[in-house]
Design a protein around this motif. Structure first.
Motif, PDB file in Angstrom:
ATOM      1  N   HIS A 174       0.814  -1.215   0.000  1.00 58.47           N
ATOM      2  CA  HIS A 174       0.000   0.000   0.000  1.00 58.47           C
ATOM      3  C   HIS A 174       0.850   1.269   0.000  1.00 58.47           C
ATOM      4  O   HIS A 174       0.352   2.344   0.312  1.00 58.47           O
ATOM      5  N   ILE A 175       2.127   1.132  -0.335  1.00 60.35           N
ATOM      6  CA  ILE A 175       2.987   2.298  -0.534  1.00 60.35           C
ATOM      7  C   ILE A 175       3.111   2.506  -2.039  1.00 60.35           C
ATOM      8  O   ILE A 175       3.588   1.628  -2.758  1.00 60.35           O
ATOM      9  N   THR A 176       2.655   3.648  -2.523  1.00 60.93           N
ATOM     10  CA  THR A 176       2.715   3.961  -3.948  1.00 60.93           C
ATOM     11  C   THR A 176       3.895   4.891  -4.201  1.00 60.93           C
ATOM     12  O   THR A 176       3.974   5.974  -3.617  1.00 60.93           O
ATOM     13  N   VAL A 177       4.805   4.452  -5.053  1.00 54.39           N
ATOM     14  CA  VAL A 177       6.011   5.226  -5.361  1.00 54.39           C
ATOM     15  C   VAL A 177       5.887   5.798  -6.771  1.00 54.39           C
ATOM     16  O   VAL A 177       5.612   5.065  -7.727  1.00 54.39           O
ATOM     17  N   ILE A 178       6.093   7.098  -6.875  1.00 53.97           N
ATOM     18  CA  ILE A 178       5.998   7.797  -8.157  1.00 53.97           C
ATOM     19  C   ILE A 178       7.312   8.533  -8.384  1.00 53.97           C
ATOM     20  O   ILE A 178       7.764   9.285  -7.515  1.00 53.97           O
ATOM     21  N   ILE A 179       7.928   8.310  -9.517  1.00 52.22           N
ATOM     22  CA  ILE A 179       9.180   8.993  -9.846  1.00 52.22           C
ATOM     23  C   ILE A 179       8.982   9.736 -11.163  1.00 52.22           C
ATOM     24  O   ILE A 179       8.696   9.123 -12.194  1.00 52.22           O
ATOM     25  N   ASN A 180       9.096  11.050 -11.100  1.00 55.09           N
ATOM     26  CA  ASN A 180       8.867  11.913 -12.272  1.00 55.09           C
ATOM     27  C   ASN A 180       7.524  11.616 -12.932  1.00 55.09           C
ATOM     28  O   ASN A 180       7.413  11.534 -14.161  1.00 55.09           O
ATOM     29  N   GLY A 181       6.492  11.434 -12.103  1.00 49.88           N
ATOM     30  CA  GLY A 181       5.146  11.195 -12.610  1.00 49.88           C
ATOM     31  C   GLY A 181       4.875   9.777 -13.044  1.00 49.88           C
ATOM     32  O   GLY A 181       3.771   9.462 -13.490  1.00 49.88           O
ATOM     33  N   ARG A 182       5.855   8.883 -12.894  1.00 47.48           N
ATOM     34  CA  ARG A 182       5.721   7.497 -13.341  1.00 47.48           C
ATOM     35  C   ARG A 182       5.545   6.585 -12.124  1.00 47.48           C
ATOM     36  O   ARG A 182       6.378   6.600 -11.212  1.00 47.48           O
ATOM     37  N   TYR A 183       4.477   5.788 -12.106  1.00 52.14           N
ATOM     38  CA  TYR A 183       4.292   4.811 -11.038  1.00 52.14           C
ATOM     39  C   TYR A 183       5.258   3.659 -11.266  1.00 52.14           C
ATOM     40  O   TYR A 183       5.289   3.054 -12.342  1.00 52.14           O
ATOM     41  N   VAL A 184       6.080   3.364 -10.248  1.00 50.44           N
ATOM     42  CA  VAL A 184       7.079   2.305 -10.360  1.00 50.44           C
ATOM     43  C   VAL A 184       7.063   1.444  -9.106  1.00 50.44           C
ATOM     44  O   VAL A 184       6.504   1.824  -8.072  1.00 50.44           O
ATOM     45  N   ARG A 185       7.694   0.290  -9.205  1.00 54.65           N
ATOM     46  CA  ARG A 185       7.945  -0.546  -8.029  1.00 54.65           C
ATOM     47  C   ARG A 185       9.396  -0.323  -7.623  1.00 54.65           C
ATOM     48  O   ARG A 185      10.305  -0.568  -8.415  1.00 54.65           O
ATOM     49  N   ASN A 186       9.595   0.131  -6.393  1.00 54.17           N
ATOM     50  CA  ASN A 186      10.947   0.425  -5.942  1.00 54.17           C
ATOM     51  C   ASN A 186      11.127  -0.050  -4.503  1.00 54.17           C
ATOM     52  O   ASN A 186      10.754   0.654  -3.560  1.00 54.17           O
ATOM     53  N   PRO A 187      11.676  -1.256  -4.307  1.00 47.58           N
ATOM     54  CA  PRO A 187      11.850  -1.796  -2.946  1.00 47.58           C
ATOM     55  C   PRO A 187      12.702  -0.894  -2.056  1.00 47.58           C
ATOM     56  O   PRO A 187      12.491  -0.853  -0.839  1.00 47.58           O
ATOM     57  N   LEU A 188      13.652  -0.168  -2.645  1.00 49.86           N
ATOM     58  CA  LEU A 188      14.525   0.688  -1.846  1.00 49.86           C
ATOM     59  C   LEU A 188      13.724   1.790  -1.151  1.00 49.86           C
ATOM     60  O   LEU A 188      13.872   2.026   0.057  1.00 49.86           O
ATOM     61  N   ILE A 189      12.853   2.463  -1.891  1.00 50.09           N
ATOM     62  CA  ILE A 189      12.051   3.536  -1.300  1.00 50.09           C
ATOM     63  C   ILE A 189      11.043   2.954  -0.314  1.00 50.09           C
ATOM     64  O   ILE A 189      10.790   3.535   0.748  1.00 50.09           O
ATOM     65  N   ASN A 190      10.467   1.797  -0.634  1.00 52.01           N
ATOM     66  CA  ASN A 190       9.550   1.148   0.306  1.00 52.01           C
ATOM     67  C   ASN A 190      10.238   0.872   1.639  1.00 52.01           C
ATOM     68  O   ASN A 190       9.675   1.112   2.713  1.00 52.01           O
ATOM     69  N   THR A 191      11.465   0.364   1.568  1.00 56.51           N
ATOM     70  CA  THR A 191      12.217   0.076   2.794  1.00 56.51           C
ATOM     71  C   THR A 191      12.519   1.352   3.557  1.00 56.51           C
ATOM     72  O   THR A 191      12.455   1.387   4.796  1.00 56.51           O
ATOM     73  N   ALA A 192      12.853   2.422   2.832  1.00 55.17           N
ATOM     74  CA  ALA A 192      13.128   3.703   3.490  1.00 55.17           C
ATOM     75  C   ALA A 192      11.900   4.205   4.243  1.00 55.17           C
ATOM     76  O   ALA A 192      12.012   4.733   5.359  1.00 55.17           O
TER      77      ALA A 192
ATOM     78  N   ILE B 204       4.488   8.413  -2.195  1.00 54.62           N
ATOM     79  CA  ILE B 204       5.778   9.101  -2.228  1.00 54.62           C
ATOM     80  C   ILE B 204       6.056   9.517  -3.668  1.00 54.62           C
ATOM     81  O   ILE B 204       6.207   8.673  -4.551  1.00 54.62           O
ATOM     82  N   SER B 205       6.113  10.824  -3.910  1.00 53.93           N
ATOM     83  CA  SER B 205       6.389  11.343  -5.249  1.00 53.93           C
ATOM     84  C   SER B 205       7.778  11.970  -5.267  1.00 53.93           C
ATOM     85  O   SER B 205       8.056  12.902  -4.519  1.00 53.93           O
ATOM     86  N   VAL B 206       8.642  11.427  -6.116  1.00 51.93           N
ATOM     87  CA  VAL B 206      10.030  11.885  -6.214  1.00 51.93           C
ATOM     88  C   VAL B 206      10.219  12.624  -7.536  1.00 51.93           C
ATOM     89  O   VAL B 206       9.797  12.143  -8.590  1.00 51.93           O
ATOM     90  N   LYS B 207      10.843  13.782  -7.461  1.00 49.02           N
ATOM     91  CA  LYS B 207      11.187  14.548  -8.660  1.00 49.02           C
ATOM     92  C   LYS B 207      12.705  14.662  -8.735  1.00 49.02           C
ATOM     93  O   LYS B 207      13.349  15.077  -7.766  1.00 49.02           O
ATOM     94  N   LEU B 208      13.270  14.283  -9.879  1.00 47.78           N
ATOM     95  CA  LEU B 208      14.708  14.430 -10.069  1.00 47.78           C
ATOM     96  C   LEU B 208      15.008  14.649 -11.543  1.00 47.78           C
ATOM     97  O   LEU B 208      14.142  14.461 -12.411  1.00 47.78           O
ATOM     98  N   ASP B 209      16.224  15.038 -11.831  1.00 45.60           N
ATOM     99  CA  ASP B 209      16.634  15.276 -13.211  1.00 45.60           C
ATOM    100  C   ASP B 209      16.546  13.970 -13.996  1.00 45.60           C
ATOM    101  O   ASP B 209      17.059  12.942 -13.547  1.00 45.60           O
ATOM    102  N   PRO B 210      15.886  13.962 -15.177  1.00 46.65           N
ATOM    103  CA  PRO B 210      15.771  12.724 -15.954  1.00 46.65           C
ATOM    104  C   PRO B 210      17.115  12.080 -16.262  1.00 46.65           C
ATOM    105  O   PRO B 210      17.192  10.869 -16.485  1.00 46.65           O
ATOM    106  N   GLY B 211      18.180  12.879 -16.270  1.00 41.53           N
ATOM    107  CA  GLY B 211      19.503  12.325 -16.538  1.00 41.53           C
ATOM    108  C   GLY B 211      19.988  11.380 -15.457  1.00 41.53           C
ATOM    109  O   GLY B 211      20.896  10.574 -15.686  1.00 41.53           O
TER     110      GLY B 211
END
Length: 595
Positions: A249-267, A286-293
Motif C-alpha cells: 500500500h505504498i505507492t512510489v511515483i518517480i517523475n510522474g511514473r508509477y514504479v515498483r521500488n523496494p529501496l524507497i519502500n524500505t526507506a 511518495i512522489s520523487v522529482k529528479l533530473d531525468p539524466g
C-alpha cells in the motif's frame, strides 16, 4: 544440423508481447499511460470479464490522424523520442513504441481516434497483429481503444490467468495507482457497467487518496516534503493508527511514473520504525522529482522498474522526511493527560473458555530432578506441535501432558511477560502470544461449525473499501457471509455489516474483513473454506488478544495459564511464535553455580 531462420513478424510480435502484456491489468496500464502522454484531462476505463472479455479506454487527448493511427501499430513506432540521445532525457511515460503492437498481437483491437482540429476521425480494426480494416469515423476528439478476447491466440497464457474477481482487482489496483500518480487527471473505472472508481482530477494528492481509500481514511494522512541537492520529495503518509497487513500500500511515483521500488519502500518502513505493530504496514504516496539524466527507465519493457543514480542519498532523504513528518500529534490516539494507561485492558472481553480446575493454594514442592523437554522436542517457530505427542524424558516428575497444570503465576515482567513457577523451573510466558493461541482455538472451533451463529449489530457498520478491495469482495461475498459476517453492498465501494459472529462481538471485524480481502487478493485463486477459516481466526485472535504493555491482574495470569493447559497446541501462537520459554532447574543451578 538445425537451420537458423528469421521468425515472421506476427510470431516475433507475439513472443515480444509476453514481456509487455502479462495480464489484463498490463493492457490497462499501457493504454492509460498513452492517454496521459496524449494530454488527456479525462479518461474512462470500462472492463468486462475481468478484462479478458473486453477493455475499453477512452480519453479526450490529442488523438491521431489516419497516418499516425496506422503507424502506431508498428513495433518501435513512437512520437516520444527520435534518436538514442533522447533516451537520457525521457519526460514521457511511453517511449519504446511496443505497447500497441504487443496488445494487438494477442487480442482483437478496435481503434477510434480524431484530432481536435479535424472534422472526421479514423477507425481501425486489428486482429492478431494484422490490420483488417480502416475507415472514416464520426467520433469525439480524442482516442478510444477497445481490446477484446485477450490472449485468444495464446491459450498457454490463459492458463495462468486468475479468477475474474482477482483480475478485476489487479486492474483496480493499476487504475488507482495511476490516479494517485496523476491527480490532475479525472479517471473513471467501470466494471460490468458499474462505476467502481472515479477520481476528481483536482490536482491534489489528498483528493486522489480520498477517492481510493475513502474520505475518513484520507483524514489520517500526513503531508511530507523534503529536498536535497537536485532531488525533491512530496507526498502523504498515513498515521500509524491506519495500517494494513500487506506491504503493497505504498505507492512510489518517480517523475510522474508509477514504479515498483523496494529501496524507497524500505526507506518508508524504516522511517516509521517501531511506530507500527509487528506485521502491520503503512499506507503512503511518495512522489520523487529528479533530473531525468539521473534516471534510467529503459530497464524492462513494462517500465515498472527504474535505476536511480545516487540511490543511497535518496534512501536517506526519504527516511528522514518520513521520520520528521511522523513527529505530530496524529500518532497519539485520543491522547488525554488524565488517562490512566496503566489500567488499559484487552479489547476482548469474552470468555477465555478455561477449565474449572482448582487453583493450587501454594507452589508444588520441587522434586529431586526436573527437566522440561529435550532440545529436539522444543517446538520451533513455524512448526505446529501437538503437546500431547511429546514424550517426557526419564526423571521428569510430571508427565508432559500434565505439565501446564503444574504452572502457577508469580509475577509480571513488563511489557508483556508473565513469570510463572513450576516443579520444572521458571517459565516466561508471552502474554499476547498465549492469549492469541487461546482465542485462535476458540474462534477456530466456532467457525468450523456448519452454521456460524451471528449476532445482529444494533448499529450496522459501514466499511469504506478501496476499489481493489471492493472487486475482491464482489466476487467472494457469499463466501465471507458463510463465516458469520453478514454484509451487503452499500453505495460506491462500501459494505454495510449487519451481523457478526456471536463470539466476536468485541473484535474489530472491519479490520478482519480487510485482512480476509487482502488474503484473497494475494492468493488470486479459489481458496478452500478451511484455509479462509484459519485466516479469519488468526486475524481475529491477533486483533483481540491483550496488547503489549497492558497491565494485568494475577487472576488474568491464572486464566491464561489454564487456557493454555486446555489448548490443543499450547506452545506456539497461530503465527508459529513460541508462547513460553523454560529455564529448568538444572540451568538455574548452573547459573547460580550451585551444581
Amino acid at each position: 544440423m538445425p537451420r537458423i531462420v528469421v521468425l515472421d513478424e506476427i510470431t516475433a510480435n507475439q513472443i515480444a508481447a509476453g514481456e509487455v502484456v502479462e495480464r489484463p491489468a498490463s493492457v490497462v496500464k499501457e493504454l492509460l499511460e498513452n492517454a496521459f502522454d496524449a494530454g488527456a484531462s479525462k479518461v474512462s476505463v470500462e472492463i468486462r470479464g475481468g478484462g479478458r472479455d473486453e477493455i475499453k479506454v477512452t480519453d479526450n487527448g490529442c488523438g491521431m490522424d489516419e497516418t499516425d493511427s496506422e503507424t502506431a501499430f508498428q513495433r518501435h513506432a513512437t512520437s516520444k523520442i527520435n534518436n538514442i540521445n533522447d533516451i537520457n532525457d525521457i519526460r514521457s511515460l511511453g517511449f519504446r513504441g511496443e505497447a500497441l503492437p504487443s496488445i494487438a498481437a494477442v487480442s482483437k483491437v478496435v481503434l477510434i481516434t480524431r484530432p481536435p482540429d479535424t472534422d472526421s476521425g479514423t477507425r481501425l480494426t486489428v486482429q492478431g497483429g494484422r490490420l483488417l480494416s480502416r475507415s472514416p469515423a464520426g467520433c469525439p476528439a480524442g482516442t478510444s481503444i477497445i481490446v477484446s478476447d485477450l490472449f485468444y491466440n495464446t491459450p498457454a497464457r490463459l492458463k495462468y490467468m486468475k479468477t475474474k474477481s482477482a483480475e478485476s482487482g489487479q486492474i483496480s489496483d493499476v487504475v488507482t495507482r495511476l490516479a494517485m500518480a496523476r491527480p490532475d487527471i479525472s479517471i473513471k473505472l467501470e466494471n460490468e457497467g458499474r462505476t467502481s472508481f472515479h477520481s476528481t482530477g483536482t490536482g491534489h494528492y489528498i483528493d486522489a487518496l480520498a477517492a481510493v481509500y475513502g474520505a475518513e481514511t484520507a483524514k489520517e494522512f500526513i503531508p511530507i516534503e523534503g529536498a536535497e541537492d537536485q532531488v525533491s520529495i512530496k507526498g502523504l503518509i498515513a498515521s500509524p493508527l491506519v495500517s494494513r497487513s500487506s506491504k503493497k500500500h505504498i505507492t512510489v511515483i518517480i517523475n510522474g511514473r508509477y514504479v515498483r521500488n523496494p529501496l524507497i519502500n524500505t526507506a518508508v518502513l524504516e522511517g516509521y520504525g517501531t511506530l507500527l505493530t509487528q506485521g502491520r504496514f503503512p499506507l503512503g504516496l511518495i512522489s520523487v522529482k529528479l533530473d531525468p539524466g539521473f534516471l534510467d527507465v529503459n530497464v524492462h519493457p513494462s517500465k515498472m522498474v527504474v535505476r536511480i543514480s545516487g540511490e543511497s542519498k535518496l534512501f536517506n532523504l526519504v527516511k528522514r522526511t518520513v521520520m520528521a513528518a511522523l513527529r505530530t500529534e496524529k500518532i497519539i490516539p485520543g491522547f488525554s493527560p488524565e488517562a490512566d494507561y496503566g489500567t488499559q485492558r484487552s479489547d476482548y472481553t469474552g470468555s477465555l473458555s478455561v477449565s474449572e480446575k482448582s487453583v493450587p493454594p501454594h507452589p508444588i514442592p520441587e522434586p529431586p530432578q526436573s527437566v522440561f523437554v529435550s532440545p529436539g522436542q522444543v517446538p520451533r517457530v513455524g512448526q505446529t506441535v501437538d503437546h500431547r505427542s511429546l514424550s517426557p524424558m526419564p526423571g521428569l516428575f510430571v508427565p508432559v501432558e500434565k505439565l501446564l497444570e503444574t504452572i502457577y503465576p508469580i509475577g509480571f515482567l513488563p511489557p508483556t511477560y508473565i513469570l510463572a513457577g513450576s516443579i520444572n523451573g521458571l517459565f516466561i510466558i508471552d502474554h499476547h502470544a498465549a492469549h492469541e493461541r487461546i482465542l485462535y482455538e476458540k474462534f477456530l472451533g466456532m467457525l468450523n461449525n456448519k452454521k456460524v451463529n451471528s449476532q445482529i449489530l444494533l448499529v450496522p457498520s459501514v466499511v469504506q473499501l478501496s476499489p481493489r478491495e471492493f472487486q475482491i469482495a464482489e466476487g467472494n461475498l457469499d463466501y465471507i457471509c458463510s463465516l458469520g459476517i453478514q454484509a451487503q453492498f452499500f453505495g460506491s465501494n462500501s459494505l454495510v455489516i449487519r451481523e457478526i459472529p456471536a463470539e466476536m462481538t468485541t473484535v474489530p471485524v472491519e479490520d478482519v474483513l480487510r485482512d480476509l480481502l487482502e488474503y484473497l487478493y494475494e492468493s488470486g485463486q479459489p481458496v478452500h473454506r478451511e484455509e479462509l477459516i484459519k485466516k479469519m481466526a488468526t486475524s481475529a485472535a491477533c486483533r483481540a488478544a491483550i496488547k503489549s504493555g497492558t497491565k494485568s491482574a494475577m487472576e488474568e495470569a491464572w486464566s491464561i495459564i489454564r487456557g493454555l493447559a486446555d489448548a490443543d497446541v499450547p506452545y506456539t501462537c497461530p503465527h508459529g511464535r513460541p508462547t513460553m520459554i523454560n529455564i529448568n532447574d538444572h540451568e538455574l543451578k548452573t547459573r547460580f553455580k550451585r551444581t
